[in-house]
Write a protein that holds these residues in place. Sequence first.
Motif, PDB file in Angstrom:
ATOM      1  N   MET A  61      13.425  -1.156  15.870  1.00 15.04           N
ATOM      2  CA  MET A  61      14.072  -1.243  14.556  1.00 15.04           C
ATOM      3  C   MET A  61      13.516  -0.163  13.637  1.00 15.04           C
ATOM      4  SD  MET A  61      13.968  -4.409  11.827  1.00 15.04           S
ATOM      5  CE  MET A  61      14.625  -4.238  10.179  1.00 15.04           C
ATOM      6  N   ILE A  62      14.379   0.563  12.920  1.00  9.91           N
ATOM      7  CA  ILE A  62      13.936   1.579  11.970  1.00  9.91           C
ATOM      8  C   ILE A  62      13.330   0.879  10.766  1.00  9.91           C
ATOM      9  CG2 ILE A  62      14.691   3.450  10.472  1.00  9.91           C
ATOM     10  CD1 ILE A  62      16.970   3.936  12.442  1.00  9.91           C
ATOM     11  N   PRO A  63      12.105   1.252  10.348  1.00 10.62           N
ATOM     12  CA  PRO A  63      11.474   0.559   9.222  1.00 10.62           C
ATOM     13  C   PRO A  63      12.221   0.808   7.919  1.00 10.62           C
ATOM     14  CG  PRO A  63      10.196   2.493   9.868  1.00 10.62           C
ATOM     15  CD  PRO A  63      11.235   2.289  10.920  1.00 10.62           C
ATOM     16  N   PRO A  64      12.243  -0.192   7.018  1.00 13.13           N
ATOM     17  CA  PRO A  64      12.867   0.015   5.711  1.00 13.13           C
ATOM     18  C   PRO A  64      12.167   1.139   4.954  1.00 13.13           C
ATOM     19  CG  PRO A  64      12.414  -2.325   6.125  1.00 13.13           C
ATOM     20  CD  PRO A  64      11.711  -1.554   7.203  1.00 13.13           C
ATOM     21  N   GLN A  65      12.877   1.707   3.990  1.00 14.84           N
ATOM     22  CA  GLN A  65      12.306   2.829   3.235  1.00 14.84           C
ATOM     23  C   GLN A  65      11.187   2.391   2.296  1.00 14.84           C
ATOM     24  OE1 GLN A  65      13.143   6.183   3.662  1.00 14.84           O
ATOM     25  NE2 GLN A  65      14.007   5.191   5.470  1.00 14.84           N
ATOM     26  N   ARG A  66      11.204   1.129   1.875  1.00 17.17           N
ATOM     27  CA  ARG A  66      10.175   0.653   0.937  1.00 17.17           C
ATOM     28  C   ARG A  66       9.600  -0.661   1.437  1.00 17.17           C
ATOM     29  NH1 ARG A  66       8.147   0.886  -4.212  1.00 17.17           N
ATOM     30  NH2 ARG A  66       7.795  -1.100  -5.282  1.00 17.17           N
ATOM     31  N   LEU A  67       8.284  -0.698   1.585  1.00 18.23           N
ATOM     32  CA  LEU A  67       7.582  -1.897   2.025  1.00 18.23           C
ATOM     33  C   LEU A  67       6.369  -2.106   1.130  1.00 18.23           C
ATOM     34  CD1 LEU A  67       7.609  -1.243   5.892  1.00 18.23           C
ATOM     35  CD2 LEU A  67       8.848  -3.068   4.719  1.00 18.23           C
ATOM     36  N   VAL A  68       6.240  -3.313   0.593  1.00 19.17           N
ATOM     37  CA  VAL A  68       5.121  -3.646  -0.293  1.00 19.17           C
ATOM     38  C   VAL A  68       4.214  -4.652   0.403  1.00 19.17           C
ATOM     39  CG1 VAL A  68       4.445  -4.618  -2.521  1.00 19.17           C
ATOM     40  CG2 VAL A  68       6.497  -3.189  -2.349  1.00 19.17           C
ATOM     41  N   VAL A  69       2.926  -4.382   0.422  1.00 17.06           N
ATOM     42  CA  VAL A  69       1.962  -5.193   1.146  1.00 17.06           C
ATOM     43  C   VAL A  69       1.841  -6.585   0.534  1.00 17.06           C
ATOM     44  CG1 VAL A  69      -0.469  -5.451   1.798  1.00 17.06           C
ATOM     45  CG2 VAL A  69       0.619  -3.197   1.896  1.00 17.06           C
ATOM     46  N   GLN A  70       1.949  -7.606   1.378  1.00 18.86           N
ATOM     47  CA  GLN A  70       1.600  -8.971   1.002  1.00 18.86           C
ATOM     48  C   GLN A  70       0.186  -9.310   1.465  1.00 18.86           C
ATOM     49  OE1 GLN A  70       5.266 -10.913   2.773  1.00 18.86           O
ATOM     50  NE2 GLN A  70       5.150 -12.074   0.857  1.00 18.86           N
ATOM     51  N   ARG A  71      -0.112  -8.885   2.718  1.00 20.56           N
ATOM     52  CA  ARG A  71      -1.451  -9.126   3.250  1.00 20.56           C
ATOM     53  C   ARG A  71      -1.733  -8.128   4.366  1.00 20.56           C
ATOM     54  NH1 ARG A  71      -3.806 -14.641   6.204  1.00 20.56           N
ATOM     55  NH2 ARG A  71      -5.848 -13.766   6.719  1.00 20.56           N
ATOM     56  N   VAL A  72      -2.941  -7.565   4.341  1.00 21.50           N
ATOM     57  CA  VAL A  72      -3.392  -6.694   5.422  1.00 21.50           C
ATOM     58  C   VAL A  72      -4.189  -7.546   6.402  1.00 21.50           C
ATOM     59  CG1 VAL A  72      -4.787  -4.686   6.047  1.00 21.50           C
ATOM     60  CG2 VAL A  72      -3.470  -4.674   3.904  1.00 21.50           C
ATOM     61  N   HIS A  73      -3.702  -7.689   7.632  1.00 25.15           N
ATOM     62  CA  HIS A  73      -4.411  -8.490   8.631  1.00 25.15           C
ATOM     63  C   HIS A  73      -5.483  -7.673   9.338  1.00 25.15           C
ATOM     64  CE1 HIS A  73      -2.222 -12.384   8.739  1.00 25.15           C
ATOM     65  NE2 HIS A  73      -1.340 -11.664   8.065  1.00 25.15           N
ATOM     66  N   ASN A  74      -5.178  -6.434   9.629  1.00 24.21           N
ATOM     67  CA  ASN A  74      -6.172  -5.481  10.116  1.00 24.21           C
ATOM     68  C   ASN A  74      -5.560  -4.088   9.974  1.00 24.21           C
ATOM     69  OD1 ASN A  74      -4.513  -4.991  12.415  1.00 24.21           O
ATOM     70  ND2 ASN A  74      -5.559  -6.589  13.590  1.00 24.21           N
ATOM     71  N   ASN A  75      -6.246  -3.081  10.453  1.00 20.79           N
ATOM     72  CA  ASN A  75      -5.737  -1.718  10.290  1.00 20.79           C
ATOM     73  C   ASN A  75      -4.385  -1.490  10.948  1.00 20.79           C
ATOM     74  OD1 ASN A  75      -7.859  -0.816   8.750  1.00 20.79           O
ATOM     75  ND2 ASN A  75      -8.991   0.083  10.449  1.00 20.79           N
ATOM     76  N   ASN A  76      -4.023  -2.360  11.907  1.00 18.78           N
ATOM     77  CA  ASN A  76      -2.813  -2.130  12.689  1.00 18.78           C
ATOM     78  C   ASN A  76      -1.671  -3.102  12.389  1.00 18.78           C
ATOM     79  OD1 ASN A  76      -4.210  -0.088  14.141  1.00 18.78           O
ATOM     80  ND2 ASN A  76      -5.078  -1.636  15.509  1.00 18.78           N
ATOM     81  N   VAL A  77      -1.926  -4.137  11.599  1.00 16.28           N
ATOM     82  CA  VAL A  77      -0.906  -5.166  11.340  1.00 16.28           C
ATOM     83  C   VAL A  77      -0.892  -5.527   9.859  1.00 16.28           C
ATOM     84  CG1 VAL A  77      -0.109  -7.505  11.849  1.00 16.28           C
ATOM     85  CG2 VAL A  77      -1.160  -6.133  13.664  1.00 16.28           C
ATOM     86  N   VAL A  78       0.301  -5.453   9.252  1.00  7.55           N
ATOM     87  CA  VAL A  78       0.459  -5.743   7.827  1.00  7.55           C
ATOM     88  C   VAL A  78       1.659  -6.666   7.629  1.00  7.55           C
ATOM     89  CG1 VAL A  78       1.033  -4.757   5.563  1.00  7.55           C
ATOM     90  CG2 VAL A  78      -0.577  -3.575   7.062  1.00  7.55           C
ATOM     91  N   LEU A  79       1.483  -7.683   6.790  1.00  4.80           N
ATOM     92  CA  LEU A  79       2.594  -8.515   6.337  1.00  4.80           C
ATOM     93  C   LEU A  79       3.122  -7.887   5.057  1.00  4.80           C
ATOM     94  CD1 LEU A  79       4.224 -11.198   6.639  1.00  4.80           C
ATOM     95  CD2 LEU A  79       2.500 -12.249   5.161  1.00  4.80           C
ATOM     96  N   ALA A  80       4.435  -7.596   5.017  1.00  3.87           N
ATOM     97  CA  ALA A  80       4.978  -6.866   3.871  1.00  3.87           C
ATOM     98  C   ALA A  80       6.328  -7.423   3.456  1.00  3.87           C
ATOM     99  CB  ALA A  80       5.109  -5.386   4.221  1.00  3.87           C
ATOM    100  N   LEU A  81       6.727  -7.060   2.237  1.00  4.88           N
ATOM    101  CA  LEU A  81       8.051  -7.390   1.710  1.00  4.88           C
ATOM    102  C   LEU A  81       8.906  -6.142   1.721  1.00  4.88           C
ATOM    103  CD1 LEU A  81       7.396  -9.580  -1.474  1.00  4.88           C
ATOM    104  CD2 LEU A  81       8.612 -10.304   0.581  1.00  4.88           C
TER     105      LEU A  81
END
Length: 287
Positions: A1-21
């Motif tokens: 899936m092509i990532p959206p143009q804008r992503l805002v961090v909700q939580r950083v789980h580690n350097n490789n995984v982020v929960l975002a809006l």
Amino acid sequence: MIPPQRLVVQRVHNNNVVLALDGRGRSLVVTGPGVGFGLRRGSQVDVSRVEAVYVPEDAARAASAAGTLADIPHEVVTTAREIVDDAQQITGLTRPEILLLPVADHLQYAIRRAQEGTEISLPLVWEVRHLYPRELAAGDRALAIVRARLGTALPADEATAFALHFVSATFSGAALDRTVSMTEALSTIFDLLDARLSVPLDRNSQSVSRFVTHLRYLFVRLAEGRDVTVVPGLMSDALESSVPETMRLAREVAQALNSTWGHEISEDETTYIALHIHRLVTSADSP
């Protein structure tokens, strides 16, 4: 899936995984080497670092999904992404974004089983081969990708397990257990036919393959809540008078499907099932 143009961090789980809006207000999980480095809540994600995006079917599970992906080695997640991308090319997946987590999670445990020498039995191999040939081809490719990327040779039957994940993504809102139920329905139908017919059917014959093709389209109609086109009355009357045993058997099959789907099979659909059973039995009896 092509990532959206804008992503805002909700939580950083580690350097490789982020929960975002994303811009639509959806919670999603993004992965990639260093994608979360130096970020905090409210920061904007550098989308050039995003390798894969996972969009949970249930947004409430997004945080849990991010935690699960964070616990899976990055090389396994990267391999899972390649498997999903490859499956999309082969099968035309319309919703690949829901597969990253289940495929990565399955792959992690499959690798562990292979390393420990633990074998599992998958009784639905024949059914999957006939119902979902493209998905099974993608499952075979998944094993090749795992061997090439991670150096682990998974048992051949694991292709079936991957195939079921790919099938589950083709039905809107369907979970993997629904897909397994569909596949088990095929096994139930053939067990019923074998019990009622004098000679067990050759599962690898052309007549059986044609019958399975009809069932595959029937399962799709049931999943989508669509009924079959109205059958001409003459066809139903002719089958009822000339092959009453076949009609009775078709109604048994319809009843078995009712139990699986919780959706009543119409008399028209039952007539179509009877027609295909008649062709199946006639072909099986031919020299």
